[in-house]
Design a protein around this motif. Structure first.
Motif, PDB file in Angstrom:
ATOM      1  N   LEU A 103     -20.585 -10.198  -3.231  1.00  0.00           N
ATOM      2  CA  LEU A 103     -21.888 -10.008  -4.608  1.00  0.00           C
ATOM      3  C   LEU A 103     -21.719  -8.456  -4.823  1.00  0.00           C
ATOM      4  N   LEU A 104     -21.867  -7.676  -3.703  1.00  0.00           N
ATOM      5  CA  LEU A 104     -21.606  -6.319  -3.981  1.00  0.00           C
ATOM      6  C   LEU A 104     -20.592  -5.669  -4.624  1.00  0.00           C
ATOM      7  N   SER A 105     -19.410  -6.233  -4.536  1.00  0.00           N
ATOM      8  CA  SER A 105     -18.300  -5.832  -5.197  1.00  0.00           C
ATOM      9  C   SER A 105     -18.435  -6.223  -6.923  1.00  0.00           C
ATOM     10  N   LEU A 106     -18.901  -7.530  -6.982  1.00  0.00           N
ATOM     11  CA  LEU A 106     -19.203  -7.988  -8.235  1.00  0.00           C
ATOM     12  C   LEU A 106     -20.131  -6.815  -9.032  1.00  0.00           C
ATOM     13  N   GLN A 107     -21.287  -6.577  -8.095  1.00  0.00           N
ATOM     14  CA  GLN A 107     -22.452  -5.729  -8.804  1.00  0.00           C
ATOM     15  C   GLN A 107     -21.787  -4.406  -9.049  1.00  0.00           C
ATOM     16  N   ARG A 108     -20.960  -3.981  -8.384  1.00  0.00           N
ATOM     17  CA  ARG A 108     -20.355  -2.359  -8.695  1.00  0.00           C
ATOM     18  C   ARG A 108     -19.519  -2.518  -9.931  1.00  0.00           C
ATOM     19  N   THR A 109     -18.694  -3.548 -10.144  1.00  0.00           N
ATOM     20  CA  THR A 109     -17.958  -3.729 -11.191  1.00  0.00           C
ATOM     21  C   THR A 109     -18.646  -3.834 -12.386  1.00  0.00           C
ATOM     22  N   LEU A 110     -19.777  -4.632 -12.406  1.00  0.00           N
ATOM     23  CA  LEU A 110     -20.452  -5.095 -13.462  1.00  0.00           C
ATOM     24  C   LEU A 110     -21.690  -3.734 -14.147  1.00  0.00           C
ATOM     25  N   SER A 111     -21.870  -2.870 -12.917  1.00  0.00           N
ATOM     26  CA  SER A 111     -22.638  -1.844 -13.217  1.00  0.00           C
ATOM     27  C   SER A 111     -21.818  -0.738 -14.293  1.00  0.00           C
ATOM     28  N   LEU A 112     -20.822  -1.044 -14.447  1.00  0.00           N
ATOM     29  CA  LEU A 112     -19.998  -0.110 -15.465  1.00  0.00           C
ATOM     30  C   LEU A 112     -20.413  -0.566 -16.853  1.00  0.00           C
ATOM     31  N   ALA A 113     -20.858  -1.687 -16.983  1.00  0.00           N
ATOM     32  CA  ALA A 113     -21.198  -2.250 -18.393  1.00  0.00           C
ATOM     33  C   ALA A 113     -22.475  -1.417 -18.862  1.00  0.00           C
ATOM     34  N   GLN A 114     -22.407  -0.888 -20.200  1.00  0.00           N
ATOM     35  CA  GLN A 114     -23.673  -0.121 -20.668  1.00  0.00           C
ATOM     36  C   GLN A 114     -24.730  -1.200 -21.123  1.00  0.00           C
ATOM     37  N   ASP A 115     -25.947  -0.694 -21.114  1.00  0.00           N
ATOM     38  CA  ASP A 115     -26.872  -1.324 -21.773  1.00  0.00           C
ATOM     39  C   ASP A 115     -27.333  -2.752 -21.040  1.00  0.00           C
ATOM     40  N   VAL A 116     -26.985  -2.675 -19.618  1.00  0.00           N
ATOM     41  CA  VAL A 116     -27.182  -4.291 -19.018  1.00  0.00           C
ATOM     42  C   VAL A 116     -27.964  -3.408 -17.829  1.00  0.00           C
ATOM     43  N   GLN A 117     -28.896  -4.233 -17.158  1.00  0.00           N
ATOM     44  CA  GLN A 117     -29.519  -4.130 -16.028  1.00  0.00           C
ATOM     45  C   GLN A 117     -29.319  -5.013 -15.069  1.00  0.00           C
ATOM     46  N   LEU A 118     -28.932  -4.829 -13.749  1.00  0.00           N
ATOM     47  CA  LEU A 118     -28.731  -5.552 -12.757  1.00  0.00           C
ATOM     48  C   LEU A 118     -29.414  -5.715 -11.842  1.00  0.00           C
ATOM     49  N   GLU A 119     -29.999  -6.920 -11.141  1.00  0.00           N
ATOM     50  CA  GLU A 119     -30.588  -6.970 -10.339  1.00  0.00           C
ATOM     51  C   GLU A 119     -30.157  -8.096  -9.234  1.00  0.00           C
ATOM     52  N   ARG A 120     -30.151  -7.905  -7.914  1.00  0.00           N
ATOM     53  CA  ARG A 120     -29.993  -8.944  -6.895  1.00  0.00           C
ATOM     54  C   ARG A 120     -31.017  -9.677  -6.442  1.00  0.00           C
ATOM     55  N   VAL A 121     -30.905 -10.844  -6.564  1.00  0.00           N
ATOM     56  CA  VAL A 121     -31.975 -11.788  -6.611  1.00  0.00           C
ATOM     57  C   VAL A 121     -31.727 -12.600  -5.226  1.00  0.00           C
ATOM     58  N   PRO A 122     -32.698 -12.511  -4.258  1.00  0.00           N
ATOM     59  CA  PRO A 122     -32.572 -13.501  -2.842  1.00  0.00           C
ATOM     60  C   PRO A 122     -32.531 -14.862  -3.249  1.00  0.00           C
ATOM     61  N   GLY A 123     -31.636 -15.657  -2.778  1.00  0.00           N
ATOM     62  CA  GLY A 123     -31.841 -17.263  -2.929  1.00  0.00           C
ATOM     63  C   GLY A 123     -32.853 -17.739  -2.366  1.00  0.00           C
ATOM     64  N   THR A 124     -33.351 -19.062  -3.016  1.00  0.00           N
ATOM     65  CA  THR A 124     -34.265 -19.929  -2.444  1.00  0.00           C
ATOM     66  C   THR A 124     -33.586 -20.893  -1.620  1.00  0.00           C
ATOM     67  N   PRO A 125     -33.880 -20.947  -0.332  1.00  0.00           N
ATOM     68  CA  PRO A 125     -33.479 -22.104   0.450  1.00  0.00           C
ATOM     69  C   PRO A 125     -33.999 -23.557   0.048  1.00  0.00           C
ATOM     70  N   ALA A 126     -33.162 -24.315   0.094  1.00  0.00           N
ATOM     71  CA  ALA A 126     -33.752 -25.828   0.089  1.00  0.00           C
ATOM     72  C   ALA A 126     -34.064 -26.542   1.202  1.00  0.00           C
ATOM     73  N   PRO A 127     -34.679 -27.439   1.005  1.00  0.00           N
ATOM     74  CA  PRO A 127     -35.363 -27.953   2.540  1.00  0.00           C
ATOM     75  C   PRO A 127     -34.222 -28.442   3.245  1.00  0.00           C
ATOM     76  N   ASP A 128     -34.293 -28.358   4.682  1.00  0.00           N
ATOM     77  CA  ASP A 128     -33.296 -28.577   5.423  1.00  0.00           C
ATOM     78  C   ASP A 128     -31.942 -27.782   5.186  1.00  0.00           C
ATOM     79  N   SER A 129     -31.966 -26.878   4.428  1.00  0.00           N
ATOM     80  CA  SER A 129     -30.617 -26.158   4.381  1.00  0.00           C
ATOM     81  C   SER A 129     -30.477 -25.023   5.387  1.00  0.00           C
ATOM     82  N   LEU A 130     -29.224 -24.471   5.714  1.00  0.00           N
ATOM     83  CA  LEU A 130     -28.926 -23.626   7.023  1.00  0.00           C
ATOM     84  C   LEU A 130     -29.064 -22.225   6.485  1.00  0.00           C
ATOM     85  N   GLY A 131     -28.549 -22.050   5.084  1.00  0.00           N
ATOM     86  CA  GLY A 131     -28.336 -20.649   4.432  1.00  0.00           C
ATOM     87  C   GLY A 131     -28.525 -20.762   3.062  1.00  0.00           C
TER      88      GLY A 131
END
Length: 96
Positions: free
Chosen positions: A17-45
């Motif tokens: 994900l960090l590699s993807l974020q670095r790559t996409l940060s080269l795009a102009q006029d775009v704001q990137l934000e890393r969002v923590p996922g929301t776990p589903a009930p009984d999920s391990l990760g």
């Protein structure tokens, strides 16, 4: 960020994900934000994801960058896949 100007970008290997974020940060006029996922009930990760916000041209640039990101990974021997989902929310649809 407005919903109608946003892309959600998820990747199968969360370590990339960090590699993807670095790559996409080269795009102009775009704001990137890393969002923590929301776990589903009984999920391990849960995987985080990126959101990209901007005008149509900026988001189109992000979409056009994804194949290169995946191709470079494949050439490096990585087996990763990315998924981009564009969410459109129009006021007319929300009223229904």
């Amino acid at each position: 960020m407005r919903d109608e100007d946003r892309l959600e970008l998820r990747i199968s290997d969360n370590a990339e994900l960090l590699s993807l974020q670095r790559t996409l940060s080269l795009a102009q006029d775009v704001q990137l934000e890393r969002v923590p996922g929301t776990p589903a009930p009984d999920s391990l990760g849960v995987a985080d994801y990126l959101t990209a916000a901007g005008g149509g041209a900026g988001l189109l640039t992000v979409i056009k960058m994804l194949p290169d990101f995946l191709r470079e990974a494949k050439e490096a021997g990585s087996d990763r896949a990315a998924e981009a989902l564009e969410r459109y929310r129009r006021r007319d649809c929300d009223r229904r």
